[in-house]
Design a protein around this motif. Structure first.
Motif, mmCIF file in Angstrom:
data_model
loop_
_atom_site.group_PDB
_atom_site.id
_atom_site.type_symbol
_atom_site.label_atom_id
_atom_site.label_comp_id
_atom_site.label_asym_id
_atom_site.label_seq_id
_atom_site.Cartn_x
_atom_site.Cartn_y
_atom_site.Cartn_z
ATOM 1 N N UNK B 32 0.871 -1.178 0.000
ATOM 2 C CA UNK B 32 0.000 0.000 0.000
ATOM 3 C C UNK B 32 0.905 1.224 0.000
ATOM 4 N N UNK B 34 1.434 5.607 -0.033
ATOM 5 C CA UNK B 34 0.852 6.863 0.425
ATOM 6 C C UNK B 34 1.799 8.015 0.107
ATOM 7 N N UNK B 36 2.174 11.757 2.004
ATOM 8 C CA UNK B 36 1.754 12.680 3.045
ATOM 9 C C UNK B 36 2.424 14.028 2.795
ATOM 10 N N UNK B 46 -2.637 13.359 4.942
ATOM 11 C CA UNK B 46 -2.650 12.474 3.792
ATOM 12 C C UNK B 46 -2.979 13.251 2.523
ATOM 13 N N UNK B 51 -4.044 1.531 -3.110
ATOM 14 C CA UNK B 51 -4.144 0.193 -2.558
ATOM 15 C C UNK B 51 -4.161 -0.843 -3.686
ATOM 16 N N UNK B 90 6.239 13.533 1.983
ATOM 17 C CA UNK B 90 6.756 12.230 2.387
ATOM 18 C C UNK B 90 6.024 11.117 1.654
ATOM 19 N N UNK B 94 3.208 0.515 3.246
ATOM 20 C CA UNK B 94 2.994 -0.602 4.165
ATOM 21 C C UNK B 94 2.822 -1.871 3.353
ATOM 22 N N UNK B 95 3.221 -2.985 3.956
ATOM 23 C CA UNK B 95 2.966 -4.291 3.368
ATOM 24 C C UNK B 95 1.832 -4.961 4.099
ATOM 25 N N UNK B 96 1.771 -6.275 4.023
ATOM 26 C CA UNK B 96 0.651 -7.003 4.602
ATOM 27 C C UNK B 96 1.028 -8.002 5.673
ATOM 28 N N UNK B 101 3.687 -4.438 7.971
ATOM 29 C CA UNK B 101 2.487 -3.638 8.113
ATOM 30 C C UNK B 101 2.790 -2.277 8.735
ATOM 31 N N UNK B 102 4.002 -2.091 9.241
ATOM 32 C CA UNK B 102 4.397 -0.755 9.704
ATOM 33 C C UNK B 102 4.379 0.211 8.538
ATOM 34 N N UNK B 103 4.015 1.442 8.825
ATOM 35 C CA UNK B 103 4.101 2.501 7.830
ATOM 36 C C UNK B 103 5.549 2.976 7.799
ATOM 37 N N UNK B 105 8.355 5.388 6.144
ATOM 38 C CA UNK B 105 8.448 6.664 5.440
ATOM 39 C C UNK B 105 9.779 6.803 4.721
ATOM 40 N N UNK B 106 9.745 7.559 3.617
ATOM 41 C CA UNK B 106 10.975 8.052 3.030
ATOM 42 C C UNK B 106 11.493 9.234 3.843
#
Lengths: 115, 115
Positions: B32, B34, B36, B46, B51, B90, B94-96, B101-103, B105-106
């Motif tokens: 997934x 994103x 921000x 956001x 997804x 940013x 996240x993975x699954x 599953x942690x978000x 960030x770059x």
């Protein structure tokens, strides 16, 4: 809706002192996160709660950092004792659930300076 | 380990110029994605998310991003920037499974738009 509330906004302490941060998530959000954002870097997850239980604390330096969310609503993050490298912005975020597809809502953060 | 890379640390553009901010991710499975944004003095919010489905996603304020699976990229674009787009951007993913599953960030890209 009210956003994620954090306090204090700023904190200056000397190394080896203790400090605590408070976070109140968006009402109804079961998942709460604490992030550390060092200058020039993206936020890094420290700990994630689902209600009052810890989901992930793999990156929390447990020798000096602790966090709790006793009633499954607001949360505190503590550092004891602080080191110079702990200077950072500490962000709290919340989301409806643990799914990676749930957008996280962030607070304004607490800027911590260690002298 | 999962990672997100943003290659541009600081981008300076004049108003009406086109914008493209690069983001590459390293994840072993389904991801997934994103973007921000953090405007000066405000909290992270956001901008858009991907997804599944149409790889071209549209967000707020005229921003869009394209997911290119073969390049592991999720670049952010805007055809004509405004002074009010000055902010830090940013990319996150996240993975699954498990810690994925942690978000993550770059490191962020500071965009400065000159009037």
């Amino acid at each position: 809706e009210a956003g994620v509330a954090q306090s204090p906004r700023y904190k200056i302490i000397e190394k080896r002192q203790s400090v605590a941060f408070w976070c109140n998530p968006i009402s109804g959000h079961a998942t709460l996160y604490w992030y550390q954002q060092i200058l020039g870097q993206g936020p890094k997850l420290l700990i994630q709660f689902q209600n009052n239980g810890v989901v992930d604390d793999s990156q929390l330096p447990k020798d000096r950092f602790s966090a709790e969310r006793l009633k499954g609503v607001d949360s505190t993050l503590k550092i004891q004792p602080a080191k110079l490298e702990d200077s950072a912005v500490y962000l709290c975020a919340s989301s409806l659930g643990v799914s990676g597809q749930q957008p996280q809502h962030f607070g304004d953060g607490t800027r911590l300076s260690i002298l | 380990a999962q990672s997100v890379s943003q290659h541009n640390h600081h981008v300076i553009l004049s108003e009406a110029a086109s914008l493209e901010l690069g983001c590459n991710y390293s994840y072993g499975g389904t991801v997934n994605l994103f973007w921000y944004v953090q405007y000066p003095g405000q909290h992270l919010q956001l901008l858009l998310k991907y997804f599944s489905g149409d790889p071209l996603v549209k967000g707020i304020k005229g921003f869009e991003a394209e997911f290119i699976k073969s390049k592991f990229s999720f670049n952010l674009r805007k055809p004509s920037v405004q002074w009010s787009d000055t902010a830090e951007y940013f990319c996150a993913a996240t993975g699954f499974r498990g810690s994925a599953r942690q978000l993550t960030f770059g490191s962020g890209t500071q965009l400065t738009v000159l009037p």
